[in-house]
Design a protein around this motif. Structure first.
Motif, PDB file in Angstrom:
ATOM      1  N   GLN A 152      -5.636  -6.034   4.659  1.00 52.32           N
ATOM      2  CA  GLN A 152      -6.196  -6.558   3.589  1.00 52.32           C
ATOM      3  C   GLN A 152      -4.716  -6.743   3.080  1.00 52.32           C
ATOM      4  OE1 GLN A 152      -8.131  -2.967   2.327  1.00 52.32           O
ATOM      5  NE2 GLN A 152      -6.452  -2.014   1.235  1.00 52.32           N
ATOM      6  N   GLU A 207      -2.352  -5.080  -3.895  1.00 52.82           N
ATOM      7  CA  GLU A 207      -1.836  -5.045  -2.255  1.00 52.82           C
ATOM      8  C   GLU A 207      -0.247  -5.522  -1.710  1.00 52.82           C
ATOM      9  OE1 GLU A 207      -2.973  -0.189  -0.887  1.00 52.82           O
ATOM     10  OE2 GLU A 207      -3.352  -2.519   0.770  1.00 52.82           O
ATOM     11  N   ASP A 248      -3.553   0.481   5.376  1.00 52.52           N
ATOM     12  CA  ASP A 248      -3.801  -1.106   5.003  1.00 52.52           C
ATOM     13  C   ASP A 248      -3.675  -2.162   5.518  1.00 52.52           C
ATOM     14  OD1 ASP A 248      -5.857   0.443   4.191  1.00 52.52           O
ATOM     15  OD2 ASP A 248      -5.144   0.157   2.019  1.00 52.52           O
ATOM     16  N   LYS A 284       0.375   9.384   0.167  1.00 54.58           N
ATOM     17  CA  LYS A 284      -0.944   8.523   0.680  1.00 54.58           C
ATOM     18  C   LYS A 284      -2.017   9.134   0.829  1.00 54.58           C
ATOM     19  CE  LYS A 284      -1.211   4.906   0.683  1.00 54.58           C
ATOM     20  NZ  LYS A 284      -1.185   4.155  -0.625  1.00 54.58           N
ATOM     21  N   CYS A 317       0.997  -1.326   0.281  1.00 56.16           N
ATOM     22  CA  CYS A 317      -0.320   0.227   0.045  1.00 56.16           C
ATOM     23  C   CYS A 317       0.893   1.226  -0.134  1.00 56.16           C
ATOM     24  CB  CYS A 317      -1.276  -0.436   1.698  1.00 56.16           C
ATOM     25  SG  CYS A 317      -1.972   1.072   1.278  1.00 56.16           S
ATOM     26  N   HIS A 328      -8.927  -2.452  -1.977  1.00 60.51           N
ATOM     27  CA  HIS A 328      -9.725  -2.023  -1.120  1.00 60.51           C
ATOM     28  C   HIS A 328     -11.394  -2.175  -0.882  1.00 60.51           C
ATOM     29  CE1 HIS A 328      -5.382   0.293  -2.007  1.00 60.51           C
ATOM     30  NE2 HIS A 328      -5.856   0.349  -0.604  1.00 60.51           N
TER      31      HIS A 328
HETATM   32 MN    MN Z   1      -3.893   1.137   0.268  1.00 61.81          MN
END
Ligand code: MN
Ligand code: PEP
Length: 331
Positions: free
Chosen positions: A306, A292, A303, A125, A96, A266
């Protein structure tokens, strides 16, 4: 809207004069090697004749340049020799956020061995909270450039501010427009003018038509190296982080000539849903995946829930290969 394609080597001046005489509005661009005039309303433009005209299309959709109505074939976007939109499915994978040089070198080398063609990593970001990790900024972009020089995988990274365009042009190969900036029109125009390949995410509150209008801003600047990316939309459902709109991704492929990417990470918001969403997207016929992957997901600065480990991702790649083969495509 009328889309007028000029013959090669012809100037638009004569047609523009005629458009003005008829009090019509117009925009001019150069796309895929052709000079194109978009003019409206149709009634004022219809019947204009000139020896410089190669073709005239009456476009029903409000996003003429993105529409298949004038270009009914699949556009292939090239990023450093990687062809997006061909029979071969392209995977861009990586963390990410860019967190350190060691993290990026490690992940890039491992991903390359698995056959991944592009490396992702965010340096700037777009975090919901200003207290969350904001990315390494310019330092992150420099790390990405260094990793490219060492490992040789083209880089895709998100740009949030038009003022950063030169920094991005120097360090990365594909500019990502994130979901939150999908309708940031000055940014869209800037990446359009840059001529760099663009990965345009769909805003999570945007209809397909709004997403394609955003694409139109980039195309109108003469940048046809554009890939559309579905990454999930807001719905009443909170079990997943967002609702991945696979139907929408495929509809965008039918409506436009542009390659379609899906980001399964996402919308999943949790590791165990990433692989099934990725496989479903490939089965449905998309051209590219953005996934990712982190060398140590539990320790990730953004993140963390995930991101796939290298091991999990490596198992997914094998399944992607099988699904791709089943629908007559390669990886
Ligand atoms: Mn991300
Ligand atoms: C990302 O890909 O890093 C990202 C922030 O995604 P999105 O804009 O889709 O939320």
């Amino acid at each position: 809207m009328m889309l007028i394609v000029l013959k090669d080597g012809h100037e638009p001046s004569e047609i523009i004069e005629k458009i003005k005489e008829r009090s019509a509005s117009y925009r001019i661009t150069k796309l895929y090697g052709k000079t194109i005039i978009i003019a409206w309303p149709d009634n004022n433009v219809e019947g204009i004749e000139s020896l410089s005209i190669e073709n005239v299309y009456k476009i029903k959709k409000p996003y003429p340049l993105a529409s298949r109505e004038w270009r009914n074939r699949d556009t292939i976007v090239e990023v450093e020799g990687i062809m997006i939109g061909s029979n071969k499915i392209v995977i861009a994978a990586g963390p990410c956020s860019v967190e350190s040089e060691e993290q990026m070198i490690e992940v890039a080398k491992k991903l390359k061995r698995l056959g991944v063609s592009m490396l992702r990593g965010g340096a700037f970001k777009p975090r919901t909270s200003p207290y969350s990790f904001q990315g390494l900024g310019e330092k992150g972009l420099k790390i990405l450039k260094k990793v490219y020089d060492e490992v040789g995988m083209p880089i895709v990274s998100e740009i949030m501010d038009p003022r950063d365009i030169n920094m991005f042009k120097e360090n990365v190969h594909m500019l990502q427009i994130g979901a939150r900036n999908s309708q940031n029109y000055p940014l869209l125009k800037e990446v359009g003018r840059s001529g760099k390949p663009v990965l345009l995410k769909r805003g999570f509150g945007n209809t397909i038509e709004e997403w394609l209008h955003s694409a139109e801003y980039i195309l109108l600047e003469g940048n046809g190296s554009l890939v559309l990316c579905e990454r999930g939309i807001r719905s009443f459902e909170h079990g997943t982080r967002f609702t991945l709109d696979i139907g929408g991704a495929i509809l965008a492929k039918k409506l436009t000539h542009l390659p379609i990417c899906v980001d399964p990470s996402h919308p999943a918001g949790r590791r165990d849903l990433v692989a099934p969403l990725a496989l479903a997207s490939i089965a449905a016929g998309i051209d590219m995946l953005l996934i990712e992957v982190h060398p140590n997901p539990e320790k990730a600065l953004s993140d963390s829930e995930q991101q796939l480990s290298i091991e999990e991702f490596s198992q997914l790649v094998e399944k992607i290969r099988e699904v791709a083969r089943a629908i007559g495509r390669d990886l």
